[in-house]
Scaffold this motif. Structure first.
Motif, PDB file in Angstrom:
ATOM      1  N   GLY A 126      -2.556 -10.318  -9.966  1.00 28.83           N
ATOM      2  CA  GLY A 126      -3.335 -11.044 -10.752  1.00 28.83           C
ATOM      3  C   GLY A 126      -4.623 -10.275 -10.232  1.00 28.83           C
ATOM      4  N   LYS A 127      -5.610 -11.074 -10.905  1.00 34.09           N
ATOM      5  CA  LYS A 127      -7.068 -10.844 -10.378  1.00 34.09           C
ATOM      6  C   LYS A 127      -7.314 -11.290  -8.991  1.00 34.09           C
ATOM      7  N   ARG A 128      -8.147 -10.382  -8.371  1.00 26.97           N
ATOM      8  CA  ARG A 128      -8.381 -10.510  -6.905  1.00 26.97           C
ATOM      9  C   ARG A 128      -9.863 -11.091  -6.688  1.00 26.97           C
ATOM     10  N   ASP A 129     -10.064 -11.911  -5.983  1.00 25.39           N
ATOM     11  CA  ASP A 129     -11.333 -12.757  -5.639  1.00 25.39           C
ATOM     12  C   ASP A 129     -12.073 -11.682  -4.646  1.00 25.39           C
ATOM     13  N   PRO A 130     -13.218 -10.971  -5.062  1.00 27.88           N
ATOM     14  CA  PRO A 130     -13.892  -9.844  -4.467  1.00 27.88           C
ATOM     15  C   PRO A 130     -14.190 -10.466  -3.057  1.00 27.88           C
ATOM     16  N   LYS A 131     -14.483 -11.677  -2.916  1.00 27.79           N
ATOM     17  CA  LYS A 131     -15.315 -12.191  -1.962  1.00 27.79           C
ATOM     18  C   LYS A 131     -14.270 -12.325  -0.522  1.00 27.79           C
ATOM     19  N   SER A 132     -12.976 -12.351  -0.829  1.00 29.02           N
ATOM     20  CA  SER A 132     -11.907 -12.305   0.229  1.00 29.02           C
ATOM     21  C   SER A 132     -10.854 -11.500   0.125  1.00 29.02           C
ATOM     22  N   TYR A 209      -5.080  -6.909   1.141  1.00 24.51           N
ATOM     23  CA  TYR A 209      -4.788  -8.207   1.536  1.00 24.51           C
ATOM     24  C   TYR A 209      -5.782  -9.196   1.456  1.00 24.51           C
ATOM     25  N   ARG A 210      -5.531 -10.418   1.348  1.00 18.75           N
ATOM     26  CA  ARG A 210      -6.552 -11.453   1.332  1.00 18.75           C
ATOM     27  C   ARG A 210      -7.116 -12.025   2.759  1.00 18.75           C
TER      28      ARG A 210
END
Length: 263
Positions: A126-132, A209-210
């Motif tokens: 799925g779409k990743r949060d670029p901040k994390s 990874y997040r």
């Protein structure tokens, strides 16, 4: 990290005999493993490896077992192939196909000149949060090993098995696995009886990874991970025969039920 069905391949990679060396004649090996959690069987795996000259091919099956089948009836196949240059494994292709209930998933990694050329994951992440999210860069995928080839240790003796770092890529996450000496011992399982060496394994996520994920933070900073290696014949190669991984909710153990060279 990978979704549960993909993560099973990564987890089993900690303790599978994917032995490789430049054999003067074709040689084959077989390993059968049980994965247990808090003393209960949760998965099983069987792998067959063949080495012919400077090439290797590994094929295996994994499946949920015991109480785990009540929650996630995962089954799958794993394959890896490549060449051997000196004491270095050079993977060409890795593939894992899984079904969990009615859901199918695939991880397909292709390599060129020691680096990752392409990665296919189905379903797509799925779409990743670029901040994390820590993205994987091109430089992260050079001179890396797939989950199968990453388990192989070439060494002159048991004394020299530990004391190294393995660059590992599972199709989504890049991590470094460091091995430091812990102890020597012996073990007896069908197919092998003899000396072993145990290394403490460190885990360092690099990319894919997040940030702030509790499970990864635990593996990096608090988990006690131990891997026991045994020699495979007279090849000068050492493969895991037992591993324990501390998790947030209890220890996970991977043990060989059979570990042998076959005709």
């Amino acid at each position: 990290m990978l979704r549960p069905s993909h993560a099973l391949a990564t987890l089993l990679a900690v303790a599978l005999p994917t032995t490789g060396f430049a054999a003067t004649s074709p040689q084959s090996f077989k390993g059968e493993y049980t994965v247990s959690f808090l003393g209960l069987s949760v998965a099983r795996a069987t792998f067959s490896s063949r080495y012919d000259g400077d090439t290797y091919a590994i094929n295996g099956t994994v499946s949920a077992a015991g109480i785990a089948k009540l929650f996630d009836d995962t089954k799958g196949t794993i394959s890896s192939k490549g060449t051997i240059s000196g004491q270095q494994m050079r993977p060409q292709a890795f593939r894992a196909d899984y079904t969990s209930g009615k859901k199918a998933s695939v991880v397909d990694i292709r390599f060129t000149n020691g680096g990752v050329a392409s990665t296919k994951v189905v379903p797509e992440p799925g779409k990743r949060d670029p901040k994390s999210w820590v993205p994987v860069g091109d430089g992260d995928l050079r001179a890396v090993l797939d989950p199968m080839a990453a388990t192989v240790i070439h060494a002159d003796s048991l004394d020299k098995v530990c004391g190294r770092t393995v660059k590992f890529y599972d199709g989504e996450m890049r991590a470094n696995l460091s091995l430091t000496y812990a102890s020597k011992g012996s073990i007896s399982v069908p197919g092998y009886k003899g000396d072993t060496v145990t290394c403490k394994m460190g885990f360092e996520p690099v990319a894919g990874y997040r940030k702030g994920r509790k499970a990864l933070e635990f593996l990096k900073n608090k988990s006690r991970m131990m891997v026991t290696f045994a020699p495979v014949g007279q090849s000068g190669v050492y493969a895991p025969i037992r591993a324990t991984v501390g998790t947030q909710i209890g220890p996970l153990t991977i043990s060989a039920r059979r570990f042998e060279a076959v005709e």
